[in-house]
Design a protein around this motif. Structure first.
Motif, short mmCIF file in Angstrom:
data_model
loop_
_atom_site.label_atom_id
_atom_site.label_comp_id
_atom_site.label_asym_id
_atom_site.label_seq_id
_atom_site.Cartn_x
_atom_site.Cartn_y
_atom_site.Cartn_z
N THR A 9 28.80 -4.33 -13.66
CA THR A 9 29.99 -3.51 -13.88
C THR A 9 29.69 -2.35 -14.81
O THR A 9 30.12 -1.22 -14.57
CB THR A 9 31.13 -4.36 -14.46
OG1 THR A 9 31.32 -5.52 -13.66
CG2 THR A 9 32.42 -3.57 -14.52
N CYS A 13 29.89 1.60 -13.95
CA CYS A 13 30.73 2.47 -14.77
C CYS A 13 29.95 3.70 -15.24
O CYS A 13 30.47 4.81 -15.23
CB CYS A 13 31.28 1.69 -15.96
SG CYS A 13 32.35 2.65 -17.05
N GLY A 17 31.28 5.91 -12.50
CA GLY A 17 32.58 5.69 -13.12
C GLY A 17 33.63 6.70 -12.72
O GLY A 17 34.80 6.36 -12.56
N HIS A 22 33.41 0.97 -10.35
CA HIS A 22 33.48 -0.26 -11.15
C HIS A 22 34.84 -0.93 -11.01
O HIS A 22 34.94 -2.15 -11.07
CB HIS A 22 33.13 0.02 -12.61
CG HIS A 22 34.05 0.95 -13.32
ND1 HIS A 22 34.12 2.31 -13.01
CD2 HIS A 22 34.94 0.75 -14.31
CE1 HIS A 22 35.02 2.87 -13.80
NE2 HIS A 22 35.53 1.95 -14.60
N VAL A 46 36.69 6.60 -18.13
CA VAL A 46 35.34 6.05 -17.98
C VAL A 46 34.76 5.69 -19.35
O VAL A 46 34.15 4.63 -19.53
CB VAL A 46 34.43 7.04 -17.24
CG1 VAL A 46 33.01 6.51 -17.17
CG2 VAL A 46 34.96 7.33 -15.85
N ASP A 49 36.57 2.61 -20.58
CA ASP A 49 36.12 1.44 -19.81
C ASP A 49 34.72 1.00 -20.22
O ASP A 49 34.43 -0.19 -20.25
CB ASP A 49 36.14 1.74 -18.32
CG ASP A 49 37.52 1.71 -17.72
OD1 ASP A 49 38.44 1.21 -18.40
OD2 ASP A 49 37.67 2.16 -16.58
#
Length: 62
Positions: A9, A13, A17, A22, A46, A49
């Motif tokens: 993930t 990202c 991203g 993701h 992004v 995250d």
């Protein structure tokens, strides 16, 4: 719901991203579409995250 790998993930990202890849990987389709249409919330989403994913346990449940 299956657990997701934190490192996959995180890589998605970092590299994809702004396209929301993701979010699609986590199964969050609507957020993925939002990220796709807004280029990752203009990049701010992004970055946020990235740090959220970084501090999640591995594996985690989205």
């Amino acid at each position: 719901m299956q657990p997701k790998n934190k490192w996959i993930t995180l890589l998605l990202c970092i590299f994809f991203g702004v396209f929301g890849v993701h979010k699609f990987y986590e199964g969050k389709i609507l957020l993925g579409i939002l990220y796709l249409l807004t280029f990752g919330l203009l990049g701010f989403g992004v970055i946020i995250d990235f740090f959220i994913i970084l501090f999640k346990p591995n594996p985690y449940y989205p």
